[in-house]
Design an enzyme around this catalytic site. Structure first.
Site, PDB file in Angstrom:
ATOM      1  N   ASP A 131       1.230   1.615   5.041  1.00 39.60           N
ATOM      2  CA  ASP A 131       0.691   0.269   5.216  1.00 39.60           C
ATOM      3  C   ASP A 131       0.085   0.193   6.621  1.00 39.60           C
ATOM      4  OD1 ASP A 131       0.305  -2.522   4.752  1.00 39.60           O
ATOM      5  OD2 ASP A 131       2.049  -2.899   6.014  1.00 39.60           O
ATOM      6  N   ASP A 151       5.352  -4.779   0.564  1.00 40.50           N
ATOM      7  CA  ASP A 151       5.378  -3.334   0.361  1.00 40.50           C
ATOM      8  C   ASP A 151       6.508  -2.904  -0.582  1.00 40.50           C
ATOM      9  OD1 ASP A 151       3.274  -2.859   2.197  1.00 40.50           O
ATOM     10  OD2 ASP A 151       4.680  -3.052   3.864  1.00 40.50           O
TER      11      ASP A 151
END
Length: 851
Positions: free
Chosen positions: A540, A743
Site C-alpha cells: 500500500d 487493506d
C-alpha cells in the site's frame, strides 16, 4: 475477614467420582471424542468406558474441571474425596494448614498464612511485590519455587495436549511445558527429578558395567559362580525399577491409550532384557539350551538394561536443559517489563506502585535510564528512547509531547511525564508475547510429512524387532536366542522417533522467538514457511511506503514575497480548520518557530478552501476553483503548480488582498527507509507492486522515485482483494504489506499478509506477519528468518530420517554377515539419546541468527 483462597491442585479430576488424580500415576485413562480422561481406580474407568457420554457433560478439554453427576456421589469408589483445608503460602507456593502455620499477616483486608518465619518476613517487607509475582514468584527457603496453581501445560510436539499442572504428554510421553512462559518460572521440577535419578543410577551402573566386563578385560570374572549374578541383580534392580520407573509408566500409558511412542520402545527393550536376566538368575533351569553360551553358562544382560536406563536418563536431562532455552526469547521479552511505576497523584504527590496497579489515564513520571512501564504518550518533556528490544532498530528515537511510548523500552537521558493508555494484557509487549506464544504452537505444512511417518514408525519398529528376533533365532550362530534377544533389544532402543517429532516444532519455537526480538512477529508457522516462497510483494502507499501524514514540502512565492510570511499568514488562517492539509500547514509554521496571528471572519468552503481576515488583510487559501469563485487569476502559478503535481505534490494557493502571493506544495513524504527497502527486495529477486486508492498521478510519482515494478492506482478498498487474486491467478506467490482498515481484505487474501505495527489493529489481526517498527525493511528480515528457519527444519528432518534409516538396519545385524559387526544395545541407547539432543541443539542455533 477473608482468607486467601484454597488453591487448586495440579491434577485432573476423575470424571466419574470427582477424585483428584495425578495423570502420571492414574489407575487408567480413556480416550473419548478426542480428549483424554484419567481415573483413580479400575472401577471408575469401567463405568466411564461403558457409557462415556454420561460423564463428560461438565468436562472441558483435557483439563477436567468438574466431575459429572453420577447420581451416586462417590459410591463408585471405596474412598471419598476429602476437602482440602489448606491455603497457599503467597511467597513460596507451598500448601499450609492455617491452624499449623508458622505465622500470618494481614494486608489490604486479607489474611495470608506462611509455612516458615522466613517466608513471613519476605512478605512483610514488600507484600505488594510478592503478590504481583504470584505464589512461588519468590524462592522458598528450600529452593522449591513453583508456578501458580492452575498453570496450564502443553506438549511442544503435540500442542493440542493441554492440562492443568505438569506431567507427561499422553501421545509422545515428553514432559509438558508451561503454556505461557514466565520470567519467574522457578526451577524445572522435571529436570531436577531426572537429574537425581540419573546420578543415582550412574553410581550403580558404572560398577555394574565394570563387573560385567571383567571377564572380557581380565580373561576371568571378578567373582566366581553365581555370586557375580546376584551382585549384578542387586546393582541393576534399583537402576531399572526405580531409575526407569518414569519410562515404564509412560510406556504403559502409551499402550493403554494406543499412542505408541519412544517410551514404548524403551520400556519393552529394557524390560525384556531385565526380566530375562532375572529369570536366568533365579531360575536358570528354565532357560532354553539355545540361550546358553560357551561352557553352558547362562548369559545375562543386567549391565545392558542398567546402562541403557542410565543413558536414557542422561538424554532426558540434556533434552530438558536444551528445551528450556527454546523459550529464552519470550522470557527475555517478558523480562523487559518493569515491576513498578512512579505514579503522580492529583495533588502532585509521587509514589512507586506495582505495575499491576497502574490504570489507563494515570500520569507516570519516567526518569532517565528507566524502562517505560506501560504503553502511553508523553504529556510533558522530551527525551530519546531505545526501542531496539521491541523493534530491532538500534538507533534511539527522539520523543516529545504527544509521541507514543512502548512499554518495556528504555528511556534515555530526559525526564518526561507520560499518560498510561494501554496496561496489562493490552500493552504491545503483552500482545507480542501472546502472539509469539500462539505461533510457536502452530504447525508448519512441512511437519505433515513428519507426522505421517511418526504415526507408522513405532508399529513398524516393533515389527522389525520381532522379525530380527525370528531371523536370528532361526539362522543365527550359537547361542541363537541370545543373539536374537540382544539384537531385537538394540532395534527397539535405537529407533527413537523423538528426533523426528522434535525436528519442526523446536525450529519453529526458536525461530519465531528470534523474530520477535528483531521486531518481526510471526502469527503462525504456515506464514513462516510461506515467506520463503514469495516472489511478489504488494504494498500500500499511504502509511506503508509513505509516512501517512501530509507535510509542507515546498513553498513557491511571488517575486518579493517572503516564504516565512506566506507560511505564517496561511497557518494563522488554517488554525481554524480541521482538514489534514490545514494541520500540516500549521505544523510547518510551528517547526519554523513562526508567531501566528488570530484570524477573524473565518469561513470554510467545503472542497474548495478557507477564507478570512489575518492582521486586517483578506486571505484565501485553497484550490484553483476557490480562486475562480473569488475572481482571482492564478497567472503563471497555475503552470508551476501543475509541474509540482506531477511530482506527487498537492498545490494549495494563497491569495492576500485579492492577489495570489504563492502556493504551498504538500505531500505525504516517502519514508526514509522505503528506498533502501525496495532496493533490498529487488536484490532478493522480488517484484514490488504498489496498490493504492490515491490518484494515478500521485501514485506514479511515488513509484518513479522508488523504482517500483508496477502501479495500480485509484483502487477501491473492496477491489484490493480482487487485485491480489489476479496476481495469484498468474501463478505468483504474493505477500501483501499494508497498515489500514481498507487493506484488511487484501492482507487476508494474500498468501502472506504483512501488517505495519504502526497501523490499525484490524490490519494486524488480518495479517500473518506484523512489522512492529512499520518499516518495509522488516520484510527482508522476515524473509531471511523464513529461509534460515526452513533450512534448519530440513537439516533436522534429514538428520532424523537418515539416523533411523541407517541405525535400525545396523541394530538388526545386517552388517554381521559381511563384517561381523553387531551393535550393542548400550551403544544404540547412546546414539538414540544423542539424536534427540542434536536436533534441539541445531534448532537453538537460530537464536544467534543476524536479521
Amino acid at each position: 475477614m477473608e482468607t486467601n483462597t484454597v488453591p487448586e491442585r495440579k491434577t485432573v479430576t476423575d470424571p466419574v467420582c470427582g477424585m483428584k488424580v495425578d495423570p502420571v500415576s492414574a489407575a487408567g485413562q480413556s480416550e473419548h471424542a478426542g480428549k483424554t480422561y484419567f481415573f483413580c481406580s479400575g472401577s471408575c474407568k469401567q463405568k466411564f468406558d461403558h457409557d462415556p457420554a454420561k460423564f463428560v457433560g461438565l468436562v472441558s478439554g483435557l483439563v477436567v474441571l468438574k466431575p459429572a453427576q453420577d447420581g451416586g456421589g462417590h459410591s463408585c469408589c471405596s474412598h471419598e474425596a476429602k476437602a482440602d483445608h489448606t491455603v497457599k503460602d503467597p511467597v513460596c507456593g507451598m500448601d499450609v494448614d492455617p491452624e499449623r502455620a508458622a505465622g500470618s499477616f494481614d494486608f489490604e483486608g486479607q489474611t495470608y498464612f506462611f509455612c516458615s518465619k522466613g517466608c513471613l518476613e519476605k512478605f512483610r517487607v514488600d507484600p505488594a511485590r510478592v503478590l504481583s509475582q504470584g505464589p512461588g514468584g519468590m524462592t522458598h527457603q528450600h529452593g522449591a519455587a513453583t508456578l501458580p496453581s492452575g498453570t496450564l501445560y502443553t506438549c511442544p510436539m503435540h500442542p493440542e495436549i493441554v492440562q492443568e499442572g505438569p506431567g507427561s504428554c499422553s501421545k509422545c510421553g515428553m514432559a509438558l511445558e508451561p503454556l505461557d512462559p514466565s520470567v519467574d518460572e522457578g526451577p524445572n521440577l522435571e529436570l531436577i527429578e531426572m537429574s537425581r535419578r540419573f546420578w543415582v543410577c550412574l553410581v550403580l551402573a558404572v560398577p555394574l558395567l565394570v563387573i560385567a566386563m571383567g571377564e572380557m578385560v581380565l580373561g576371568r570374572p571378578f567373582f566366581a559362580g553365581r555370586a557375580m549374578l546376584w551382585l549384578q541383580l542387586a546393582l541393576a534392580t534399583p537402576v531399572v525399577v526405580w531409575g526407569g520407573k518414569p519410562f515404564f509408566e509412560r510406556g504403559w500409558a502409551s499402550l493403554v491409550s494406543r499412542n505408541l511412542n519412544m517410551f514404548t520402545l524403551i520400556a519393552i527393550g529394557t524390560g525384556t532384557a531385565y526380566l530375562y536376566s532375572v529369570v536366568a538368575t533365579l531360575f536358570p533351569g528354565l532357560i532354553p539350551h539355545s540361550f546358553l553360551g560357551h561352557g553352558g553358562t547362562v548369559p545375562v544382560y543386567f549391565e545392558a538394561a542398567a546402562v541403557i536406563t542410565t543413558l536414557v536418563l542422561l538424554g532426558q536431562v540434556l533434552e530438558l536443559r536444551a528445551r528450556s532455552q527454546t523459550s529464552s526469547a519470550l522470557k527475555a521479552l517478558l523480562g523487559l517489563s518493569p515491576k513498578t511505576a512512579r505514579r503522580l497523584g492529583s495533588d502532585g504527590h509521587e509514589e512507586d506502585v506495582p505495575i499491576e496497579h497502574v490504570h489507563v489515564g494515570d500520569r507516570l513520571r519516567l526518569r532517565p535510564g528507566e524502562k517505560v512501564p506501560v504503553d502511553g504518550s508523553i504529556l510533558d518533556g522530551a527525551t530519546t528512547v531505545d526501542e531496539s528490544m521491541v523493534t530491532g532498530e538500534p538507533i534511539p528515537v527522539e520523543k516529545g509531547a504527544g509521541d507514543k511510548l512502548i512499554g518495556g523500552t528504555v528511556n534515555g537521558t530526559g525526564s518526561v511525564i507520560m499518560q498510561a493508555e494501554r496496561v496489562g494484557s493490552e500493552t504491545m509487549l503483552a500482545q507480542i508475547v501472546r502472539m509469539v506464544g500462539e505461533a510457536q504452537r502452530t504447525r508448519a505444512p512441512i511437519q505433515r510429512l513428519a507426522d505421517v511417518v511418526s504415526s507408522y514408525f513405532v508399529p513398524i519398529v516393533l515389527l522389525i524387532a520381532v522379525l530380527t528376533f525370528g531371523v536370528w533365532a532361526t539362522v543365527g550362530p550359537e547361542p541363537r536366542l541370545a543373539y536374537a534377544l540382544v539384537n531385537a533389544v538394540a532395534v527397539l532402543i535405537i529407533a527413537c522417533p523423538c528426533a523426528l517429532g522434535l525436528a519442526t516444532p523446536m525450529s519453529i519455537m526458536v525461530g519465531t522467538g528470534r523474530g520477535a526480538t528483531a521486531g518481526v512477529l510471526i502469527k503462525n508457522a504456515e506464514a513462516l514457511e510461506g515467506l520463503e516462497k514469495v516472489d511478489t510483494v504488494v504494498v500500500d502507499k499511504t502509511g506503508t511506503l509513505t509516512v501517512g501524514k501530509p507535510r509542507v514540502v515546498s513553498i513557491t512565492t511571488a517575486e518579493g514575497q517572503d516564504e516565512a510570511e506566506l507560511l505564517r499568514l496561511a497557518a494563522s488562517l488554517e488554525r481554524g480548520s480541521e482538514h489534514p492539509l490545514a494541520a500540516a500547514i500549521v505544523a510547518a509554521a510551528k517547526e519554523r518557530g513562526l508567531t501566528l496571528s488570530e484570524a477573524t471572519d473565518f469561513r470554510s468552503l467545503t472542497g474548495h478552501g478557507v477564507i478570512g481576515l489575518v492582521d486586517g488583510h483578506p486571505v484565501a487559501i485553497g484550490t484553483l476553483k476557490l480562486l475562480a469563485e473569488l475572481g482571482i487569476d492564478a497567472g503563471s502559478f497555475q503552470d508551476q503548480a501543475e509541474s509540482r503535481r506531477l511530482e506527487g505534490e498537492t498545490a494549495v494557493f494563497v491569495a492576500v488582498d485579492q492577489r495570489v502571493t504563492g502556493f504551498l506544495g504538500l505531500a505525504d513524504p516517502i519514508k526514509e527507509s522505503a528506498v533502501a527497502a525496495v532496493q533490498a527486495l529487488h536484490a532478493d529477486g522480488l517484484r514490488v507492486v504498489m496498490l493504492t486508492g490515491d490518484s494515478r498521478t500521485t501514485a506514479q510519482a511515488v513509484a518513479k522515485k522508488l523504482g517500483l515494478d508496477d502501479v495500480q492506482a485509484e483502487v477501491l478498498p473492496e477491489q484490493k482483494g480482487e487485485a491480489i487474486k489476479r496476481l495469484q491467478a498468474e501463478g505468483r506467490v504474493v505477500a501483501m504489506a499494508g497498515d489500514g482498515i481498507n487493506d484488511a481484505p487484501a492482507l487476508a487474501q494474500a498468501q502472506v499478509g504483512i501488517a505495519m505495527g504502526t497501523g490499525t489493529d484490524v490490519a494486524m489481526e488480518s495479517a500473518a506477519v506484523t512489522l512492529i517498527k512499520g518499516d518495509l525493511r522488516g520484510i527482508e528480515r522476515a524473509r531471511k528468518l523464513s529461509r534460515v528457519t526452513m533450512r534448519n527444519i530440513r537439516q533436522n528432518l534429514v538428520f532424523a530420517f537418515l539416523y533411523n534409516m541407517l541405525g535400525v538396519p545396523i541394530a538388526a545385524g545386517v552388517l554381521y554377515p559381511f563384517f561381523g559387526i553387531l551393535l550393542s544395545p548400550m551403544i544404540a541407547s547412546a546414539a538414540m539419546t544423542l539424536s534427540s539432543v542434536s536436533v534441539i541443539l541445531n534448532s537453538l542455533r537460530l537464536r544467534n541468527v543476524e536479521l
